[in-house]
Design a protein around this motif. Structure first.
Motif, short mmCIF file in Angstrom:
data_model
loop_
_atom_site.label_atom_id
_atom_site.label_comp_id
_atom_site.label_asym_id
_atom_site.label_seq_id
_atom_site.Cartn_x
_atom_site.Cartn_y
_atom_site.Cartn_z
N ASN A 40 0.82 -1.22 0.00
CA ASN A 40 0.00 0.00 0.00
C ASN A 40 0.85 1.26 0.00
O ASN A 40 0.52 2.24 -0.68
CB ASN A 40 -0.95 -0.01 1.21
CG ASN A 40 -2.15 -0.91 1.01
OD1 ASN A 40 -3.06 -0.57 0.26
ND2 ASN A 40 -2.15 -2.05 1.66
N LEU A 64 -7.78 4.69 -1.02
CA LEU A 64 -8.09 3.32 -0.60
C LEU A 64 -6.89 2.68 0.11
O LEU A 64 -7.05 1.96 1.10
CB LEU A 64 -8.48 2.48 -1.82
CG LEU A 64 -9.90 2.62 -2.36
CD1 LEU A 64 -10.06 1.81 -3.64
CD2 LEU A 64 -10.94 2.18 -1.33
N SER A 65 -5.69 2.96 -0.39
CA SER A 65 -4.49 2.41 0.24
C SER A 65 -4.26 3.02 1.63
O SER A 65 -3.83 2.33 2.55
CB SER A 65 -3.26 2.66 -0.64
OG SER A 65 -3.27 1.80 -1.76
N ASN A 67 -6.65 3.99 3.61
CA ASN A 67 -7.63 3.29 4.43
C ASN A 67 -7.14 1.90 4.83
O ASN A 67 -7.32 1.46 5.97
CB ASN A 67 -8.95 3.15 3.68
CG ASN A 67 -9.82 4.39 3.81
OD1 ASN A 67 -9.38 5.42 4.31
ND2 ASN A 67 -11.05 4.32 3.33
N SER A 68 -6.52 1.20 3.88
CA SER A 68 -6.02 -0.15 4.16
C SER A 68 -4.94 -0.14 5.24
O SER A 68 -4.91 -1.01 6.11
CB SER A 68 -5.46 -0.79 2.88
OG SER A 68 -6.48 -0.98 1.93
N SER A 108 -16.16 3.73 4.43
CA SER A 108 -15.46 4.73 3.62
C SER A 108 -14.99 4.14 2.30
O SER A 108 -15.03 4.81 1.26
CB SER A 108 -14.27 5.29 4.40
OG SER A 108 -13.49 6.14 3.59
N ASP A 109 -14.55 2.88 2.33
CA ASP A 109 -14.11 2.21 1.10
C ASP A 109 -15.23 2.15 0.06
O ASP A 109 -15.00 2.36 -1.14
CB ASP A 109 -13.62 0.79 1.40
CG ASP A 109 -12.24 0.78 2.04
OD1 ASP A 109 -11.52 1.80 1.92
OD2 ASP A 109 -11.87 -0.24 2.65
N TRP A 147 -14.64 10.21 3.86
CA TRP A 147 -14.06 9.98 5.18
C TRP A 147 -14.93 10.55 6.31
O TRP A 147 -15.03 9.96 7.38
CB TRP A 147 -12.67 10.61 5.24
CG TRP A 147 -11.59 9.77 4.64
CD1 TRP A 147 -11.45 8.41 4.77
CD2 TRP A 147 -10.51 10.18 3.79
NE1 TRP A 147 -10.35 7.98 4.06
CE2 TRP A 147 -9.76 9.03 3.45
CE3 TRP A 147 -10.11 11.41 3.28
CZ2 TRP A 147 -8.63 9.09 2.64
CZ3 TRP A 147 -8.99 11.47 2.47
CH2 TRP A 147 -8.26 10.32 2.16
N PHE A 246 -15.15 -6.66 -1.43
CA PHE A 246 -15.67 -5.91 -0.29
C PHE A 246 -17.06 -6.39 0.10
O PHE A 246 -17.35 -6.61 1.28
CB PHE A 246 -15.75 -4.42 -0.64
CG PHE A 246 -14.47 -3.67 -0.45
CD1 PHE A 246 -13.27 -4.33 -0.23
CD2 PHE A 246 -14.46 -2.29 -0.49
CE1 PHE A 246 -12.09 -3.64 -0.07
CE2 PHE A 246 -13.28 -1.58 -0.33
CZ PHE A 246 -12.09 -2.26 -0.12
N ASN A 279 -8.99 -7.59 2.06
CA ASN A 279 -9.21 -6.21 1.64
C ASN A 279 -7.93 -5.38 1.61
O ASN A 279 -7.62 -4.75 0.60
CB ASN A 279 -10.25 -5.53 2.56
CG ASN A 279 -11.65 -5.99 2.25
OD1 ASN A 279 -11.87 -6.81 1.37
ND2 ASN A 279 -12.61 -5.49 3.00
N ASN A 283 -6.34 -4.95 -2.62
CA ASN A 283 -6.40 -3.68 -3.35
C ASN A 283 -5.10 -3.31 -4.04
O ASN A 283 -5.07 -3.11 -5.26
CB ASN A 283 -6.83 -2.54 -2.42
CG ASN A 283 -8.25 -2.67 -1.97
OD1 ASN A 283 -8.97 -3.53 -2.44
ND2 ASN A 283 -8.66 -1.82 -1.05
#
Length: 310
Positions: A40, A64-65, A67-68, A108-109, A147, A246, A279, A283
């Motif tokens: 990520n 997204l990264s 978030n991961s 959020s994703d 977010w 997801f 997840n 990604n």
């Protein structure tokens, strides 16, 4: 709420064979966590340093990264401690924090994926208007909403949950998700409906919007030239694959958290680990392989590193 309530410790009862395989769990999970961080961070780094990737689609991928990374960091360090401990416990406040991070980042994703779907729709179906519609302000607003909305909605749930009295002190899992709602002495009808409301507006609505958007894209590209269809496939299919992953894991989480099942603990453990592995890891690998521009820059970065080593 009593003062002692905030110091309540909850047992995480979803672990299996920690006494025998604790060190093995630790090594495997640490390797996965480091892999999640590396992949990520690589995606984020590549997107940040290359100006040709400063486009809405890639910015959403970087989000997204982010978030991961946040999601994994909220879950994995506690698991590392648990697999090396004799007792797998967590304070009520820490459990609430995990619950907040798990669902706010998860929802959020879905909102980020819906923003990406809208971006692809405008790019493919309204190419001449794309620079105007998807300007910097639009992208900033979409990121902020993706977010802020889940964080705001989950904060309300946390405030309500914090006033509930705990009667059960064991969660049948390895981290805090909706199963913690079963710990309270009185099941709140309002919380059940509020959870359904969050699921509808932060998950169901984005999924329906994404499906509708991609149907429109595929209808338009079907009647277009081969080049347009190829562009649509290259940029849309990775997003759809992420959405399917997801959605499947989200459905599993809802089913296991809301219902009592007779599945063995080992099966629950394996499925719980899949939620925190697939997840965050799926990604960056998918986008790094399927997105041509990102793949090109990653390959150049790897070749450069290899050259420096030699």
């Amino acid at each position: 709420m009593d003062a002692e309530f905030n110091r309540t410790y909850i047992t995480l009862g979803g672990y299996v064979g920690v006494d025998k395989y604790g060190y093995l769990y630790f090594v495997i999970l640490l390797a996965l966590y480091l892999l999640i961080l590396c992949t990520n961070l690589t995606i984020i780094y590549v997107i940040c340093i290359h100006r040709n990737l400063h486009e809405p689609m890639y910015i959403f991928i970087a989000a997204l990264s982010v978030n991961s990374i946040l999601f994994s960091t909220a879950i994995y360090p506690k698991i590392f401690i648990d697999v090396l401990s004799q007792r797998q416990i967590i304070s009520h406040s820490a459990c609430m924090f995990q619950y907040f991070m798990f669902y706010s980042l998860g929802t959020s994703d879905f909102l980020l994926l819906s923003a990406m779907a809208y971006d692809r729709y405008v790019s493919i179906c309204k190419p001449l208007q794309y620079p105007t519609i998807m300007g910097r302000i639009t992208v900033t607003v979409l990121l902020a909403l993706a977010w802020f909305i889940p964080a705001f909605e989950l904060t309300i749930a946390i405030v309500i949950n914090s006033k509930q009295k705990v009667c059960d002190f064991t969660i049948g899992g390895i981290f805090c998700n909706n199963k913690m709602l079963k710990l309270y002495c009185v099941q709140s009808t309002f919380l059940n409906f509020y959870g359904l409301f969050i699921m509808l507006n932060a998950v169901a609505v984005p999924v329906i919007f994404i499906i509708f958007t991609y149907i429109k894209i595929f209808i338009i590209t079907y009647h277009s030239c081969v080049e347009v269809r190829k562009k649509a496939a290259e940029t849309c299919l990775p997003h759809l694959m992420v959405l399917i992953c997801f959605s499947c894991l989200g459905v599993y989480d809802v089913i296991t958290a809301r219902s009592e099942t007779d599945l063995p603990k080992s099966v629950h453990l394996i499925m719980s680990l899949q939620i925190v592995v697939y997840n965050p890891l799926f990604n960056p690998i998918l986008y790094g392989v399927k997105m041509k521009e990102i793949k090109k820059h990653i390959m150049r970065l790897l070749c450069k590193q290899k050259h420096m080593i030699h």
